[in-house]
Design an enzyme around this catalytic site. Structure first.
Site, PDB file in Angstrom:
ATOM      1  N   HIS A 474       0.804  -1.221   0.000  1.00 54.89           N
ATOM      2  CA  HIS A 474       0.000   0.000   0.000  1.00 54.89           C
ATOM      3  C   HIS A 474       0.839   1.274   0.000  1.00 54.89           C
ATOM      4  CE1 HIS A 474      -3.665   2.001  -0.194  1.00 54.89           C
ATOM      5  NE2 HIS A 474      -4.350   1.369   0.735  1.00 54.89           N
ATOM      6  N   ASP A 478      -2.461   1.626  -4.855  1.00 55.96           N
ATOM      7  CA  ASP A 478      -3.731   1.919  -4.185  1.00 55.96           C
ATOM      8  C   ASP A 478      -4.805   0.977  -4.710  1.00 55.96           C
ATOM      9  OD1 ASP A 478      -3.993   4.942  -6.178  1.00 55.96           O
ATOM     10  OD2 ASP A 478      -4.571   2.901  -6.679  1.00 55.96           O
TER      11      ASP A 478
END
Lengths: 504, 265
Positions: A474, A478
């Site tokens: 992350h 995304d």
């Protein structure tokens, strides 16, 4: 001259003559060299009686997660050190190897020049950070070596490993982190001058065998497992060498449902606690999983209709005239994955935490989780973007055979850019795979199952559905990117004719 | 190892040459790099005859118009440092720095830091004279190259040497092919649009004097002559810079012509 340091656990594979391999790696990224973790890879096709890729070594799943297997900043257990081409300056991605000052078998001193490379305008002498013996040279003069790729392997002595500290940081980085040694386990056998793998050293230790007394029958006098067992048998330490071969493997690698060391009266014969020291791949997994756990993961789950894929596979099989080729689902999944990666290259990248930069990898080197007698390995198929589905099929088969025989080369295991993992027969809906650092995504695919689906007007029809779980870093990816990427991949699987649209 | 001269400033031996053959200069440089423990600045004000000097891994077939080179009997050599191909002649001025790795405070012994340091030094040299820059790995006025660089970095020392185009002959450019790897700022320019002459900016002596003054800001310079060096030379040392033989060039020429043929098959 600073040399980055990368260490990996030697696995039970034979050293052969000079091999070249690519390892996309920056000086700071963790070691992409995979170390087999525990787990199983099982992929059964719906509607097919025979399991095409079925390795019955189940995962040890903790809290329904399963592990990706690549080691990160591995600790040495056998004292073999990978010496990579370190970063020599900003923007220098590769160098030409000009000449070696040493050869295999040479004893070298710390700071001794070992080779000369050329980058752009400069020739640069590379010096050794270790005192030891040159075990394997991996490039020849004229070769282009990418920064981070291993130049050579050195057998080092114990003391150096435990006290290693980088002295010269690179100009553009803060330098590699100190790697904490875990050398309390190293024994005389680990640091003896004979050539042998950590697995063999462990075996010798278990049987109280001094490797210096054993005659090696492997290449260059290398001591093999058989040599240790034969010696121990002759000494009277063990009854039957061939039995020990199997039980030794099992003891070393906590794998196999049957061998799972849960406390049970049957296995242990008592209800006492048993201490199991973590060795080899298991030990490496501790480190690599700890590193992976530090990365903020998110997981994206989707279902893919594989009806078209099933039909395609049947079509391939029916028109197949080559007895050596066996068609499965994986090659088509791999090729379509590569097509989707072309549109979403961020999924095929490596993250450099210290420089805060992402390296979009040019090649799609798709790693495929496979079970070997020694545990899980993840060899990768190089340059999938340039391979046909048939070529992928053949390469996959080659890697599988090598994996089963435990004969994978470092070249096959190094350099992966994205990992594909089959979870298959364990059970549960899906796992949450941990990243194979320094990759930024990992894809777990489940078994194709026939499930009922509804049409728009409420009728039920059967469909072959496969669940996928994409684990992603992350810090780099995304949800939207992963979701779109997955959608793209899904489209190619559900409508394989779209692959033709992009065919060159 | 730093040799402090003035307080805190390392010593450097300055050798001024004129018209010395480039092969001799390169042999000297390589010997000093590998066998000396001192810092050196070598300035050769022009070499004696036109010579082609390729980098350490230069391949004649790729870099040179070999037929012309053979026809005009231009000597070709491969030097011990990296980098590209130059044709040097009496109009070329050479400046070389050979240093211990800790001789210059704060710069690390890697290509880019050394290149930047040299750029800053020559910035001083050309202050107020022209629009001087270090551009990628070249010295330029504006966007035209007049100085090319090469380096070699060993365990404890490094060399950074430059060939400056004080003047050149246009026809000499015909011996060199357009290299496969060119700096980005070159864009699509041909050789004559890409380079410029330093003589349009300052005289030879002015350039050399300014360079020595700039070097003095980093080092305590002490003049030495060639004879002094050569009498104390390590006779066992074998330099790697060498002239290519006629035979090697002829073989390269054959190879080059065969490659051309295969393109059209």
């Amino acid at each position: 001259m600073m040399i980055g340091r990368r260490i990996f656990i030697l696995q039970k594979r034979s050293f052969t003559s000079v091999r070249r391999f690519l390892c996309p790696y920056t000086s700071q990224a963790p070691n992409p060299n995979p170390s087999p973790a525990q787990g199983s890879a099982s992929f059964r096709s719906a509607g097919s009686r025979s399991s095409i890729l079925h390795f019955n070594v189940p995962y040890i799943a903790v809290n329904r997660s399963f592990f990706s297997s690549h080691a990160v900043a591995d600790l040495p257990v056998g004292g073999i050190v990978d010496v990579p081409l370190a970063q020599t300056g900003e923007g220098i991605a590769e160098c030409e190897l000009l000449k070696w000052f040493v050869q295999e078998g040479d004893q070298i001193e710390e700071f001794q020049p070992i080779c000369e490379v050329q980058s752009d305008k400069a020739t640069i002498e590379i010096t050794s950070r270790y005192k030891g013996k040159v075990a394997q040279i991996l490039y020849v003069p004229g070769d282009i070596v990418k920064v981070g790729e291993t130049l050579l392997k050195i057998v080092v002595e114990e003391a150096q490993v435990s006290t290693y500290v980088l002295e010269n940081p690179t100009p553009t980085q803060e330098g590699l982190k100190n790697i904490k040694p875990c050398d309390s386990e190293l024994t005389k056998n680990d640091i003896c001058g004979v050539l042998s793998t950590p697995a063999v050293r462990n075996l010798a230790k278990q049987h109280g065998v001094d490797l210096n007394d054993v005659k090696g029958t492997g290449k260059d006098g290398r001591i093999l497992k058989e040599d240790v067992l034969q010696y121990a048998f002759q000494k009277g330490s063990i009854k039957d060498p061939s039995a020990s071969l199997t039980s030794a493997s099992r003891r070393q690698f906590l794998g196999g449902e049957e061998d799972h060391p849960h406390p049970s009266g049957e296995v242990l014969g008592s209800y006492e606690d048993k201490t199991v020291p973590l060795r080899g791949f298991q030990r490496t997994m501790v480190k690599s999983m700890s590193m992976a756990a530090k990365v903020p993961h998110f997981h994206y789950v989707d279902e893919i209709n594989c009806d078209a894929l099933v039909e395609l596979k049947s079509s391939f099989q029916n028109t197949n005239s080559d007895p050596d080729v066996k068609h499965t689902f994986l090659p088509t999944l791999i090729k379509s994955l590569s097509m989707a990666l072309s549109k979403y290259p961020l999924m095929n990248s490596c993250f450099n935490e210290e420089l805060l930069e992402v390296i979009l990898k040019g090649s799609h080197n798709i790693g495929i989780a496979m079970a070997t007698p020694s545990g899980l390995v993840v060899p990768n198929i190089k340059n999938v973007q340039s391979l046909s589905i048939l070529e992928i099929t053949k390469e996959l088969s080659r890697l599988q055979l090598l994996a089963l025989d435990n004969k994978l080369n470092p070249a096959d295991i190094c350099g992966g850019t994205l990992t594909l993992s089959n979870i298959g027969a364990i059970g549960g809906k899906f796992g949450s795979p941990l990243l194979n650092l320094p990759e930024v995504s990992i894809i777990a695919i489940g078994r194709i199952q026939k499930v009922p689906q509804f049409t728009d007007d409420g009728n039920i029809y059967p469909a072959s559905i496969m669940t996928v779980n994409i684990g992603a870093d992350h810090r780099v990816l995304d949800g939207a990117t992963v979701a779109r990427f997955c959608g793209e991949w899904k489209q190619f699987i559900e409508k394989p004719e779209l692959l033709m649209l992009h065919m060159k | 190892m730093a040799n402090p001269g003035k307080i805190g400033v390392p010593m450097m031996n300055l050798v001024r040459l004129k018209g010395v053959p480039i092969l001799q200069q390169l042999h000297l440089e390589e010997r000093l790099l590998r066998t000396s423990s001192h810092n050196w600045c070598i300035i050769n004000d022009g070499t004696n005859q036109p010579t082609i000097v390729m980098g350490v891994s230069g391949k004649p077939a790729e870099l040179l118009e070999i037929e012309s080179v053979l026809c005009d009997q231009i000597p070709v050599m491969r030097r011990f440092t990296g980098g590209g191909t130059v044709l040097v002649d009496p109009g070329t001025i050479f400046v070389t720095f050979i240093c211990n790795k800790d001789a210059v405070a704060g710069i690390q012994p890697y290509p880019q830091p050394i290149m930047s340091w040299s750029g800053a030094l020559y910035n001083k040299v050309f202050q107020g004279i022209g629009d001087f820059h270090l551009r990628e790995n070249d010295y330029v006025f504006g966007d035209r190259k007049f100085g090319g660089n090469a380096q070699s970095i060993t365990k404890n020392r490094w060399i950074h040497h430059t060939s400056f185009l004080w003047d050149y002959e246009v026809r000499n450019m015909d011996y060199l092919k357009l290299p496969a790897r060119v700096p980005e700022y070159r864009l699509a320019r041909g050789h004559l649009e890409f380079i410029c002459r330093m003589k349009d900016y300052l005289s030879r002596s002015e350039f050399i004097n300014r360079t020595i003054e700039a070097a003095k800001t980093h080092f305590s310079l002490r003049s030495t002559d060639l004879e002094a060096i050569e009498t104390t030379a390590n006779t066992k040392f074998c330099p790697s810079t060498r002239l290519l033989t006629m035979q090697e060039l002829e073989i390269a020429a054959k190879f080059a012509s065969q490659s051309n043929v295969s393109l059209y098959q």
